[in-house]
Design a protein around this motif. Structure first.
Motif, PDB file in Angstrom:
ATOM      1  N   ALA A  17      17.487 -56.699  40.612  1.00 31.00           N
ATOM      2  CA  ALA A  17      18.378 -56.314  41.751  1.00 31.00           C
ATOM      3  C   ALA A  17      18.899 -54.888  41.106  1.00 31.00           C
ATOM      4  N   GLY A  18      18.813 -54.679  40.051  1.00 33.13           N
ATOM      5  CA  GLY A  18      19.442 -53.392  39.373  1.00 33.13           C
ATOM      6  C   GLY A  18      20.618 -53.353  38.984  1.00 33.13           C
ATOM      7  N   VAL A  75       8.064 -53.020  33.173  1.00 32.19           N
ATOM      8  CA  VAL A  75       8.343 -52.006  32.990  1.00 32.19           C
ATOM      9  C   VAL A  75       9.313 -51.195  34.090  1.00 32.19           C
ATOM     10  N   ALA A  76       8.573 -51.606  35.375  1.00 31.63           N
ATOM     11  CA  ALA A  76       9.216 -50.816  36.633  1.00 31.63           C
ATOM     12  C   ALA A  76      10.741 -51.384  36.597  1.00 31.63           C
ATOM     13  N   HIS A  77      11.113 -52.658  36.479  1.00 26.44           N
ATOM     14  CA  HIS A  77      12.436 -52.924  36.672  1.00 26.44           C
ATOM     15  C   HIS A  77      13.274 -52.514  35.625  1.00 26.44           C
ATOM     16  N   ALA A  78      12.732 -52.069  34.275  1.00 27.78           N
ATOM     17  CA  ALA A  78      13.584 -51.695  33.179  1.00 27.78           C
ATOM     18  C   ALA A  78      13.578 -49.948  33.661  1.00 27.78           C
ATOM     19  N   ALA A 108      13.886 -48.633  36.689  1.00 26.46           N
ATOM     20  CA  ALA A 108      15.007 -48.778  37.625  1.00 26.46           C
ATOM     21  C   ALA A 108      16.533 -48.733  36.923  1.00 26.46           C
ATOM     22  N   TRP A 109      16.503 -49.621  36.175  1.00 30.81           N
ATOM     23  CA  TRP A 109      17.607 -49.717  35.345  1.00 30.81           C
ATOM     24  C   TRP A 109      18.115 -48.317  34.443  1.00 30.81           C
ATOM     25  N   GLU A 110      17.139 -48.047  33.684  1.00 31.83           N
ATOM     26  CA  GLU A 110      16.963 -46.666  32.755  1.00 31.83           C
ATOM     27  C   GLU A 110      17.473 -45.559  33.551  1.00 31.83           C
ATOM     28  N   SER A 111      16.560 -45.212  34.575  1.00 28.76           N
ATOM     29  CA  SER A 111      16.575 -43.820  35.396  1.00 28.76           C
ATOM     30  C   SER A 111      18.068 -43.910  36.238  1.00 28.76           C
ATOM     31  N   ALA A 112      18.818 -45.023  36.489  1.00 27.51           N
ATOM     32  CA  ALA A 112      19.841 -45.171  37.228  1.00 27.51           C
ATOM     33  C   ALA A 112      21.291 -44.731  36.325  1.00 27.51           C
ATOM     34  N   ARG A 113      20.951 -44.837  34.761  1.00 23.57           N
ATOM     35  CA  ARG A 113      21.968 -44.582  33.837  1.00 23.57           C
ATOM     36  C   ARG A 113      21.946 -43.156  33.443  1.00 23.57           C
ATOM     37  N   ALA A 114      20.925 -42.291  34.098  1.00 26.29           N
ATOM     38  CA  ALA A 114      20.847 -40.899  33.514  1.00 26.29           C
ATOM     39  C   ALA A 114      22.081 -40.090  34.023  1.00 26.29           C
TER      40      ALA A 114
END
Ligand SMILES: NC(=O)c1ccc[n+]([C@@H]2O[C@H](COP(=O)([O-])OP(=O)(O)OC[C@H]3O[C@@H](n4cnc5c(N)ncnc54)[C@H](O)[C@@H]3O)[C@@H](O)[C@H]2O)c1
Ligand SMILES: O=c1ccn([C@@H]2O[C@H](COP(=O)(O)OP(=O)(O)O[C@H]3O[C@H](CO)[C@H](O)[C@H](O)[C@H]3O)[C@@H](O)[C@H]2O)c(=O)[nH]1
Length: 325
Positions: free
Chosen positions: A178-179, A314-317, A319-325
């Motif tokens: 769920a991000g 990798v896709a779930h990781a 989604a999390w990583e790119s939202a932190r940018a």
């Protein structure tokens, strides 16, 4: 039936996902975490008590003040290289403090314990896939600290009936589907977040540690398991203990090995980004191939990993990583 669970280390990567899942399943949660590597805002449910699990007076106040049906123990120092450089820190935090926690549980009559163990208890594998009966020969203080606790748990169960399940994770990866949560270690040492930070432009490149291993492409092979699937296994372990069944140790992995190069290729596909790669020397103490035989968890606990495709992890990781940018 709703129960009350103490999650030690519940502000960390895996523990925070566990807290969210316990709450979703209707359980009451209290978190004990000293925030040495965890994050206050990662605790999405329950009460957070900030403190050290080696503090017996704090544990007496906590366990004496309310009834807990189980303790889940995620708190540890987790870096292999640091454990070689500063072993006492690992024996103090991962072994001595854990013994203090177990003694407090005995004193206050809490009889169910789920422990975060690791594939590092096996050391350099003699056979792959690795089953639970594989010899335990950890090759660094981190792995030894976890194996010491597993041995203590067997002795405490035999002598005092403190029942426990040790879950030996292979490579924990991925993020909350769920991000809401993800991996936020500082410094980060784990491959998938490092690769994704390179994809996001927060890191110039990722270094491949060793290209001369005896594997199909020369890089190390690991068994990546989704953090949400790990948490489901913890719930099954709790239910088993609450049902009065015997505890024990279980491997948690998907049984699929992926090389470092395959992880990077998957990340390129999933993110659609260029990822710069450097080739570096081997990292000390890395076995060529670690893949789990997790049949025991499937057969005895009824564990069915849902997110076993590397793409999904990798896709779930991402989604999390790119939202932190
Ligand atoms: N991440 C992996 O791939 C992996 C693999 C195998 C096993 N494990 C085990 O899983 C567990 C969780 O790993 P993680 O990646 O979530 O680590 P993490 O560092 O994100 O979480 C550990 C949490 O424990 C807390 N903590 C540490 N020492 C404490 C103490 N003395 N008192 C109170 N709180 C304390 C930290 O603040 C942190 O919130 C660890 O026991 C680790 O050894 C992790
Ligand atoms: O920048 C990096 C980081 C890692 N790797 C490689 O990627 C693979 C995975 O490395 P991680 O550091 O992500 O994970 P490990 O397999 O070393 O460690 C995991 O498994 C261990 C058990 O063996 C411990 O439990 C540890 O906590 C857990 O993260 C290894 O082959 C490593 O050499 C690289 O090539 N470059």
């Amino acid at each position: 039936m709703a129960r009350h669970v103490l999650v030690v280390g519940g502000a960390g990567y895996i523990g925070s996902h566990m807290v969210a899942l316990l709450a979703e399943r209707g359980h009451a949660v209290t978190v004990l975490d000293d925030l040495s590597s965890g994050h206050r805002d990662a605790v999405l449910a329950g009460e957070l008590v900030v403190g050290d699990l080696g503090d017996r007076a704090l544990l007496d106040a906590l366990l004496g003040g309310r009834r807990f049906d189980a303790v889940m123990h995620f708190a540890a120092r987790i870096q292999v290289a640091e454990s070689v450089a500063q072993p006492a820190r690992y024996y103090r935090n991962n072994v001595a403090a854990t013994l203090t926690l177990l003694e407090a549980m005995l004193a206050h009559g809490v009889g169910a314990f789920v422990f975060s163990s690791t594939a590092a208890v096996y050391g350099e594998p003699q056979r792959v896939p690795i089953d639970e009966d594989h010899p335990k020969a950890p090759v660094n203080p981190y792995g030894r600290s976890k194996w010491m606790v597993e041995q203590m748990l067997a002795d405490l169960e035999a002598a005092h009936g403190l029942r426990s399940v040790s879950l030996r994770y292979f490579n924990a990866a991925g993020a909350d589907p769920a991000g809401r949560l993800g991996e936020r270690h500082d410094p980060e040492t784990h491959l998938i977040p490092l690769v994704l930070q390179a994809a996001a432009g927060r890191r110039e490149a990722v270094t491949v540690f060793g290209t001369d291993y005896d594997t199909h492409d020369g890089t190390c092979i690991r068994d990546y398991v989704h953090v949400a699937d790990l948490c489901e296994a913890h719930l099954l372990a709790l239910e088993r203990l609450w049902a009065g069944a015997p505890g024990g140790a279980f491997n948690l992995g998907n049984g699929n090995g992926f090389s470092v190069r395959e992880v990077i290729e998957t990340a390129r596909r999933v993110t659609g980004r260029a990822i710069r790669v450097r080739e570096g020397p081997r990292r000390a103490g890395d076995p060529a191939r670690l893949v789990a035989d997790s049949r025991r968890a499937r057969e005895v606990l009824g564990w069915r990993p849902r997110h076993d495709a590397l793409e999904t992890i990798v896709a779930h990781a991402w989604a999390w990583e790119s939202a932190r940018a």
